[in-house]
Write an enzyme that holds these catalytic residues in place. Structure first.
Site, short mmCIF file in Angstrom:
data_model
loop_
_atom_site.label_atom_id
_atom_site.label_comp_id
_atom_site.label_asym_id
_atom_site.label_seq_id
_atom_site.Cartn_x
_atom_site.Cartn_y
_atom_site.Cartn_z
N SER A 128 0.76 -1.38 0.42
CA SER A 128 -0.17 -0.09 -0.47
C SER A 128 0.62 1.15 -0.26
CB SER A 128 -0.95 0.23 1.07
OG SER A 128 -1.38 1.20 1.04
N ASP A 199 -9.14 -4.40 -4.90
CA ASP A 199 -9.12 -3.77 -3.68
C ASP A 199 -9.70 -1.93 -3.77
OD1 ASP A 199 -7.48 -2.00 -2.30
OD2 ASP A 199 -5.41 -2.38 -2.94
N HIS A 232 -8.30 -4.97 -0.28
CA HIS A 232 -6.40 -4.54 0.49
C HIS A 232 -6.35 -5.12 0.96
CE1 HIS A 232 -3.99 -0.84 -0.14
NE2 HIS A 232 -4.06 -1.19 0.82
#
Length: 298
Positions: A128, A199, A232
């Site tokens: 991320s 995501d 995610h």
């Protein structure tokens, strides 16, 4: 460790920003030390959680360094302070980039790698926001400079970005094409990008755009791996891909005597990642909307 950046404001006034980085965790190699990789956590996380997951991977010849980002107000979270490698308001190619924060974090990471033995291969990876600073470091390596013009001191051999994006994407091509040496370094650097198609925090389109931007800028050894059904977070199949790619890209060999002992570690690693995903889902379902944003933004 702290870093101080100076930026000139209106008139003759100079703003001073100091970044206090948190604790760094190290997972030492169990075999011959062939590579060192700095692995960077996501927004609001810390180096400890990364080290616990990485120590179970079947890469006995890799030393992992897991730093913790400074705590700072984050515009995306309404100014709420949390561990973040840089400030971010929105994920947009046209949005402003926190160049001071990016440079400070990239310099901190390079400093961690600069003391490694000369015969050890160096890499950066992350998830991320950690992936974002890893990719930014890749562009600094290619250009030979940070965004502030200071020289970039580390010879990177591999970069991994999971569920991330490329900060400063609009300037990458100009920075690389303006120098023969920059173009050479960009072409030689292996980069692996992985992204879940489901995501909702950092949509996979950001991963695709990052891949396209890097490719057009002259990074010729970039791989993009999309994953169906993945949100995610990360899963064992993705980490298997990372391990295989690192073995190939860094030419890491595993001692035969160690390969047997790491079979249980691989199983443990899969258990840990499954548990992490389970905890992630529980946290999301039990949180308020504000808390959920904080959890998902990691």
């Amino acid at each position: 460790m702290s870093y101080t950046n100076l930026s000139v404001g209106s008139g003759s006034r100079t703003a001073r920003r100091t970044f206090e980085f948190g604790r760094t965790y190290v997972v030492r190699p169990r075999g011959k030390h062939q590579a060192t990789i700095v692995w960077l956590h996501g927004l609001g996380d810390n180096g400890s959680s990364c080290s616990q997951l990485l120590e179970s991977l079947p890469l006995p010849n890799v030393k992992w360094i897991c730093p913790t980002a400074p705590s700072r107000p984050v515009a995306m979270l309404g100014g709420f302070p949390c561990n973040a490698w840089f400030d971010v308001g929105e994920l947009s190619e046209n949005g402003p980039d926190d160049l001071e924060g990016l440079d400070a974090s990239a310099a901190h990471i390079a400093n961690l790698l600069s003391t490694e033995p000369s015969d050890v291969k160096l890499g950066i990876g992350g998830f991320s926001m950690g992936a974002a600073i890893a990719l930014y470091s890749a562009t600094c390596f290619a250009h030979g400079k940070y965004g502030n013009g200071n020289p970039y001191p580390v010879n990177l051999r591999a970069v991994v970005g999971l569920s991330g994006w490329l900060p400063g994407a609009s300037n990458v091509r100009n920075r690389v094409e303006g120098s023969h040496e920059a173009a050479r370094r960009a072409a030689s650097l292996p980069i692996l990008l992985c992204h879940g198609l489901c995501d909702e925090v950092v949509p996979h389109t950001h991963g695709e755009k990052s891949f396209n931007t890097l490719s057009l800028a002259g990074f010729r050894n970039v791989v993009f791996k999309p994953y169906d059904g993945l949100g995610h977070y990360t899963v064992p199949n993705e980490m298997d891909e990372v391990c295989n790619w690192l073995n190939t890209s860094l030419s890491i060999y595993i001692d035969v005597c160690l390969s047997f002992h790491f079979a249980p570690a691989l199983t443990l690693g899969k258990i840990l990642f499954t548990y992490a995903i389970f905890q992630f889902k529980i946290s999301c379902s039990a949180s308020t909307e504000t808390d959920r944003i904080s959890v998902l933004a990691r």
